[in-house]
Design a protein around this motif. Structure first.
Motif, short mmCIF file in Angstrom:
data_model
loop_
_atom_site.label_atom_id
_atom_site.label_comp_id
_atom_site.label_asym_id
_atom_site.label_seq_id
_atom_site.Cartn_x
_atom_site.Cartn_y
_atom_site.Cartn_z
N TYR A 20 -6.39 -1.90 -0.22
CA TYR A 20 -6.22 -0.45 -0.10
C TYR A 20 -7.42 0.19 0.58
N VAL A 21 -8.63 -0.20 0.16
CA VAL A 21 -9.85 0.39 0.72
C VAL A 21 -9.98 0.09 2.21
N PHE A 22 -9.65 -1.15 2.61
CA PHE A 22 -9.85 -1.57 3.99
C PHE A 22 -8.59 -1.42 4.85
N ASP A 23 -7.57 -0.71 4.32
CA ASP A 23 -6.34 -0.43 5.08
C ASP A 23 -5.67 -1.70 5.60
N PRO A 26 -0.23 -1.45 3.81
CA PRO A 26 0.25 -0.10 3.46
C PRO A 26 0.83 -0.02 2.05
N LYS A 27 1.44 -1.12 1.58
CA LYS A 27 2.01 -1.10 0.24
C LYS A 27 0.93 -0.88 -0.82
N ASN A 28 -0.22 -1.55 -0.65
CA ASN A 28 -1.32 -1.37 -1.59
C ASN A 28 -1.89 0.05 -1.51
N GLU A 29 -1.93 0.59 -0.30
CA GLU A 29 -2.43 1.96 -0.14
C GLU A 29 -1.55 2.95 -0.89
N LEU A 54 -16.89 -0.03 1.01
CA LEU A 54 -17.02 0.49 2.37
C LEU A 54 -18.41 0.30 2.95
N SER A 55 -19.38 0.01 2.07
CA SER A 55 -20.74 -0.22 2.56
C SER A 55 -20.81 -1.41 3.49
N PRO A 145 -16.07 -9.96 4.01
CA PRO A 145 -15.92 -8.99 5.09
C PRO A 145 -15.11 -9.50 6.28
N ASP A 146 -15.06 -10.83 6.50
CA ASP A 146 -14.31 -11.39 7.63
C ASP A 146 -12.84 -11.60 7.30
N GLY A 147 -12.42 -11.25 6.08
CA GLY A 147 -11.04 -11.44 5.67
C GLY A 147 -10.79 -12.72 4.90
#
Length: 343
Positions: A20-23, A26-29, A54-55, A145-147
């Motif tokens: 959700y935080v990293f977009d 969409p379902k989680n958002e 987000l940092s 951070p790289d997924g």
């Protein structure tokens, strides 16, 4: 999942909240926006967790280069130090958090930490650092951070770095990695004795200091395992279903197939014993349940145990062992006493 009990650390470690935080999805958002509207009492903790996540994306921090080099040197020294890291308490307010971030962002709460360095004088060179440690009795999931995704076992620590187009992980303990493919940036896991390099793949590394064998289990893709710290470097390339083992006694590297249902069972909450002697059983139970075990007497030298326990309580595991072994036991919070009934 009871999100009502979530604290800041729980939000940070929740994969759907990270998405959700990293977009990412969409379902989680939609889910989290709706849930937070319905649960305003949790919005403050969720916002703190969101700002921390987000940092990872902070760019262009204007930091002192001399301080940058000093802090980086300390981090590199810390990872080579076998002593337990000292952790800073959880940040309690955002004002303090952003003051720290102005020079070097460092957050360590319940064993979770991240740091980000950037300098204009270094052009586009950036260093991203993330750390995570689990005490005995706790497992966790982390999105890098790289997924890439990491499932970290109990009594384990890892540090992740992105620098010079490389993704490096330093591991003590056990973790399962699902690596996000990026051919331009190799992903390498370093333990005390070996390195494991991959691009896009999934594999498990078990590297507890007390174990005599460091092991790499490959699920998908391909990895190269290489010995470190000795005069003669040995390399092995693993295919799915194969295992590499570094034997600490003679510094040798072995290769064989493995049973994924047993070797990776810990990911699904299952303890597996395979011809395990009592010392191995004791270590695993202490690590798994976060307890200290005091032992009086000893089992027979030939004593071994086989079995699998899926999401069982410690009492049930010890009770099962009791049926086949002459012993008594008692459990008091995080203390366990085992008495062998020696003849």
């Amino acid at each position: 999942m009871n999100y009502q009990d979530y604290n800041v650390d729980d939000f940070i470690n929740d994969e759907s909240f990270q998405s959700y935080v990293f977009d990412i999805d969409p379902k989680n958002e939609l889910f989290w926006k709706d849930w937070l509207l319905k649960n305003p009492q949790k919005q403050k903790e969720a916002e703190i967790a969101r700002n921390i996540l987000l940092s990872f994306s902070i760019k262009g921090l204007d930091i002192d280069v001399e301080k940058y080099n000093h802090d980086l040197s300390r981090l590199q020294k810390a990872i080579s130090d076998k002593k337990e890291s000292k952790h800073i308490s959880i940040v309690k307010n955002l004002d303090f958090f952003w003051k720290v971030a102005a020079s070097i962002l460092l957050f360590l709460g319940l064993g979770y930490g991240m740091s980000y360095f950037s300098s204009q004088e270094y052009g586009k060179k950036e260093i991203t650092v993330l750390e995570k440690s689990n005490p005995k009795g706790r497992k966790s999931k982390v999105m890098l951070p790289d997924g890439s995704r990491v499932k970290l076992n109990a009594d384990s620590y890892f540090k992740y770095e992105e620098v010079d187009n490389k993704r490096n992980v330093y591991l003590r303990g056990e973790a399962f990695f699902e690596v996000s493919r990026d051919a331009s940036r190799p992903f390498t896991v370093y333990t005390e004795n070996i390195s494991t390099m991959a691009l896009g793949t999934s594999f498990n590394v078990r590297a507890y200091p007390e174990d005599m064998v460091t092991q790499v289990y490959l699920s998908t893709g391909k990895v190269e395992v290489k010995t470190l710290g000795n005069d003669k470097c040995t390399k092995l390339t693993l295919e799915p279903g194969s295992r590499a083992g570094f034997h600490k006694d003679d510094q040798s590297l072995s290769f064989e197939d493995f049973n994924p249902e047993n070797a990776l069972a810990w990911k699904h909450g299952t303890i597996v014993f395979e011809k395990s002697d009592f010392q191995e059983v004791k270590r695993l139970l202490e690590r798994w349940y976060g307890v200290d075990i005091e032992v009086n007497g000893n089992p027979e030298p030939s004593w071994r145990i086989n079995g699998a326990f899926e999401k069982e309580s410690l009492d049930n595991v010890l009770s099962s062992i009791h049926f086949t072994t002459p012993l008594d036991y008692s459990i008091s919070k995080d203390k366990v006493k085992i008495n062998f009934q020696n003849k």
